[in-house]
Design a protein around this motif. Structure first.
Motif, PDB file in Angstrom:
ATOM      1  N   GLY A  90      59.985  42.564  64.910  1.00 37.12           N
ATOM      2  CA  GLY A  90      60.139  43.639  63.812  1.00 37.12           C
ATOM      3  C   GLY A  90      61.249  43.785  63.863  1.00 37.12           C
ATOM      4  N   THR A  91      61.243  44.886  62.846  1.00 38.98           N
ATOM      5  CA  THR A  91      62.830  45.803  62.695  1.00 38.98           C
ATOM      6  C   THR A  91      62.672  46.830  63.921  1.00 38.98           C
ATOM      7  OG1 THR A  91      62.008  46.645  60.626  1.00 38.98           O
ATOM      8  CG2 THR A  91      63.155  44.464  60.287  1.00 38.98           C
ATOM      9  N   CYS A  92      64.081  47.291  63.681  1.00 38.94           N
ATOM     10  CA  CYS A  92      64.689  48.195  64.513  1.00 38.94           C
ATOM     11  C   CYS A  92      65.994  48.647  63.551  1.00 38.94           C
ATOM     12  CB  CYS A  92      64.388  47.980  65.725  1.00 38.94           C
ATOM     13  SG  CYS A  92      66.664  47.209  66.216  1.00 38.94           S
ATOM     14  N   GLY A  93      66.470  50.433  63.624  1.00 36.16           N
ATOM     15  CA  GLY A  93      67.495  51.097  63.283  1.00 36.16           C
ATOM     16  C   GLY A  93      68.521  50.728  64.250  1.00 36.16           C
ATOM     17  N   ALA A  94      69.978  50.447  64.062  1.00 38.65           N
ATOM     18  CA  ALA A  94      70.478  49.989  64.978  1.00 38.65           C
ATOM     19  C   ALA A  94      70.941  51.331  65.375  1.00 38.65           C
ATOM     20  CB  ALA A  94      71.809  49.158  64.861  1.00 38.65           C
ATOM     21  N   HIS A 160      57.825  59.111  65.415  1.00 42.50           N
ATOM     22  CA  HIS A 160      57.923  59.236  63.752  1.00 42.50           C
ATOM     23  C   HIS A 160      59.162  59.286  63.427  1.00 42.50           C
ATOM     24  CE1 HIS A 160      57.822  62.471  60.341  1.00 42.50           C
ATOM     25  NE2 HIS A 160      57.090  63.505  60.975  1.00 42.50           N
ATOM     26  N   PHE A 161      58.948  58.364  61.995  1.00 36.94           N
ATOM     27  CA  PHE A 161      59.846  57.135  61.291  1.00 36.94           C
ATOM     28  C   PHE A 161      61.460  58.604  61.441  1.00 36.94           C
ATOM     29  CE2 PHE A 161      62.344  55.519  58.418  1.00 36.94           C
ATOM     30  CZ  PHE A 161      62.308  53.716  58.597  1.00 36.94           C
ATOM     31  N   TYR A 162      61.282  60.187  60.225  1.00 38.16           N
ATOM     32  CA  TYR A 162      61.310  60.426  59.409  1.00 38.16           C
ATOM     33  C   TYR A 162      61.906  61.611  60.823  1.00 38.16           C
ATOM     34  CZ  TYR A 162      60.176  58.128  55.480  1.00 38.16           C
ATOM     35  OH  TYR A 162      60.485  56.821  54.792  1.00 38.16           O
ATOM     36  N   GLY A 179      68.393  50.073  69.753  1.00 38.81           N
ATOM     37  CA  GLY A 179      67.631  50.769  68.752  1.00 38.81           C
ATOM     38  C   GLY A 179      66.989  51.449  68.366  1.00 38.81           C
ATOM     39  N   VAL A 180      66.712  51.943  67.599  1.00 40.03           N
ATOM     40  CA  VAL A 180      65.292  52.958  67.519  1.00 40.03           C
ATOM     41  C   VAL A 180      63.692  52.269  66.689  1.00 40.03           C
ATOM     42  CG1 VAL A 180      66.291  53.969  65.147  1.00 40.03           C
ATOM     43  CG2 VAL A 180      63.791  54.760  66.456  1.00 40.03           C
ATOM     44  N   GLU A 181      62.917  52.076  66.688  1.00 40.31           N
ATOM     45  CA  GLU A 181      61.572  51.373  66.452  1.00 40.31           C
ATOM     46  C   GLU A 181      60.353  52.254  66.730  1.00 40.31           C
ATOM     47  OE1 GLU A 181      60.297  50.169  69.340  1.00 40.31           O
ATOM     48  OE2 GLU A 181      59.162  48.247  68.583  1.00 40.31           O
ATOM     49  N   MET A 182      59.358  51.319  66.451  1.00 37.28           N
ATOM     50  CA  MET A 182      58.200  52.432  66.667  1.00 37.28           C
ATOM     51  C   MET A 182      57.151  51.399  66.920  1.00 37.28           C
ATOM     52  SD  MET A 182      57.693  54.577  63.027  1.00 37.28           S
ATOM     53  CE  MET A 182      57.216  55.672  63.659  1.00 37.28           C
ATOM     54  N   GLU A 183      57.159  50.674  68.054  1.00 37.30           N
ATOM     55  CA  GLU A 183      55.820  49.713  68.908  1.00 37.30           C
ATOM     56  C   GLU A 183      55.972  49.249  70.396  1.00 37.30           C
ATOM     57  OE1 GLU A 183      57.261  48.668  65.734  1.00 37.30           O
ATOM     58  OE2 GLU A 183      55.761  49.791  64.294  1.00 37.30           O
ATOM     59  N   ALA A 204      68.139  43.873  63.312  1.00 35.90           N
ATOM     60  CA  ALA A 204      68.346  45.560  62.913  1.00 35.90           C
ATOM     61  C   ALA A 204      68.603  45.436  61.838  1.00 35.90           C
ATOM     62  CB  ALA A 204      69.993  45.581  64.202  1.00 35.90           C
ATOM     63  N   SER A 205      67.827  46.008  61.144  1.00 35.30           N
ATOM     64  CA  SER A 205      67.411  46.382  59.514  1.00 35.30           C
ATOM     65  C   SER A 205      68.038  47.482  58.652  1.00 35.30           C
ATOM     66  CB  SER A 205      66.089  46.200  59.078  1.00 35.30           C
ATOM     67  OG  SER A 205      65.860  47.560  59.776  1.00 35.30           O
ATOM     68  N   ASP A 206      68.757  48.116  59.262  1.00 34.43           N
ATOM     69  CA  ASP A 206      69.649  48.957  59.383  1.00 34.43           C
ATOM     70  C   ASP A 206      70.669  50.308  60.109  1.00 34.43           C
ATOM     71  OD1 ASP A 206      68.366  52.085  60.348  1.00 34.43           O
ATOM     72  OD2 ASP A 206      66.588  50.477  59.802  1.00 34.43           O
ATOM     73  N   HIS A 207      71.501  51.101  59.947  1.00 35.87           N
ATOM     74  CA  HIS A 207      71.968  51.073  61.092  1.00 35.87           C
ATOM     75  C   HIS A 207      72.245  52.961  60.663  1.00 35.87           C
ATOM     76  CE1 HIS A 207      74.873  52.176  64.569  1.00 35.87           C
ATOM     77  NE2 HIS A 207      75.559  50.846  64.645  1.00 35.87           N
ATOM     78  N   LEU A 208      72.398  53.483  61.805  1.00 37.50           N
ATOM     79  CA  LEU A 208      71.352  55.162  61.447  1.00 37.50           C
ATOM     80  C   LEU A 208      72.919  55.557  61.132  1.00 37.50           C
ATOM     81  CD1 LEU A 208      69.016  54.498  63.075  1.00 37.50           C
ATOM     82  CD2 LEU A 208      68.737  56.438  64.799  1.00 37.50           C
ATOM     83  N   PHE A 209      74.232  55.270  61.842  1.00 35.13           N
ATOM     84  CA  PHE A 209      75.153  55.778  61.346  1.00 35.13           C
ATOM     85  C   PHE A 209      76.160  55.534  60.643  1.00 35.13           C
ATOM     86  CE2 PHE A 209      73.492  56.961  65.787  1.00 35.13           C
ATOM     87  CZ  PHE A 209      73.440  57.938  65.531  1.00 35.13           C
TER      88      PHE A 209
HETATM   89  N1  HPA Z   1      63.652  54.160  62.463  1.00 32.45           N
HETATM   90  C1  HPA Z   1      61.956  53.382  63.173  1.00 32.45           C
HETATM   91  N2  HPA Z   1      62.368  52.705  62.970  1.00 32.45           N
HETATM   92  C2  HPA Z   1      62.741  51.638  62.596  1.00 32.45           C
HETATM   93  C3  HPA Z   1      63.760  52.214  62.149  1.00 32.45           C
HETATM   94  C4  HPA Z   1      64.208  53.263  62.030  1.00 32.45           C
HETATM   95  O1  HPA Z   1      65.184  54.005  61.124  1.00 32.45           O
HETATM   96  N3  HPA Z   1      64.389  50.783  61.132  1.00 32.45           N
HETATM   97  C5  HPA Z   1      63.945  49.675  61.627  1.00 32.45           C
HETATM   98  N4  HPA Z   1      62.461  50.354  61.773  1.00 32.45           N
END
Ligand code: HPA
Length: 237
Positions: A90-94, A160-162, A179-183, A204-209
């Protein structure tokens, strides 16, 4: 025999399962990497596909989003379908400054704000880690990937994503969290409870900072292919 969330017959799901979050991605992975993929379940749009990968039976099934969703599917697969190994792709936020968007992360541990690690044993919080043999296999499979950096380290599964507080991210980064993800937490806890093996491999699909690190379509593709290749080769290792 079907379960409340899977209509495949026992035997129609392979002992080795690749598990993306997104059902559309599950279909695409199944058609990309499996020979002769067949749709064996699609309750609530969660498709499960079974075929062979280099001659070995393998299934691809989506988990949906979040810890409760992955817990439902992983429990039913391990408990009722004889599944032995599940790898989340899956994807995560770096989070870490050392990880760039498009890099691959192999989750050697899963921290969480979920109450899940407290639900299994009174007065104990489970340490959520992947199967050692899958981790070992991923170490070998990652060596074949030359064009995408692969990091091994802890990740954070958020409920929580947000809602991710700055103090939380700051503290987690200091502890080496990538990184951060949800599963992943849900999958690792379920594997432990059901006697199965699990691992999470993430892109890593995005970077938090650093929102400027957007991926081009081509980068997204190489990164996704590297993650799926490592995961499939790890399942059969
Ligand atoms: N937060 C949580 N889950 C995610 C993120 C994120 O920024 N990006 C991809 N999955």
């Amino acid at each position: 025999m079907a379960t409340p969330h899977i209509t495949a017959d026992v035997g129609e799901i392979a002992p080795l399962v690749l598990m993306p979050g997104d059902p559309r991605r599950a279909e695409r992975i199944a058609k990309d990497i499996l020979d002769d993929p067949k749709l064996v379940s699609e309750v609530r749009g969660i498709g499960a596909w079974t075929g062979t990968y280099n001659g070995t039976p393998m299934s691809v099934m989506a988990s949906g989003m979040g810890i409760p969703s992955v817990c439902i599917y992983a429990t039913e697969l391990y408990r009722f379908y004889g599944v032995k190994r599940i790898i989340r792709v899956g994807t995560c936020g770096a989070m870490s400054p050392n990880v760039r968007v498009r890099d691959v992360i192999v989750a050697t541990a899963a921290h969480t704000n979920s109450s899940l690690p407290h639900l299994f044993v009174p007065d104990a919080s489970l340490s959520l880690a992947p199967s050692f043999s899958l981790l070992h296999g991923a170490g070998h499979a990652a060596k074949a990937v030359k064009d995408v950096p692969v990091h091994f380290g802890p990740i954070y599964s958020s409920d929580h994503f947000y809602l991710v507080k700055p103090a939380t991210t700051e503290g987690l980064i200091k502890l080496g969290t990538l990184g951060v993800e949800m599963e992943a937490t849900g999958l690792y806890a379920t594997a432990m409870a059901e006697g199965g093996e699990a691992l999470a491999i993430l892109t890593a699909s995005d970077h938090l900072f650093d929102p400027s690190q957007d991926m081009t379509a081509a980068e997204r593709e190489t990164s996704y292919q590297a993650m799926v290749e490592i995961a499939a080769n790890t399942l059969v290792f």
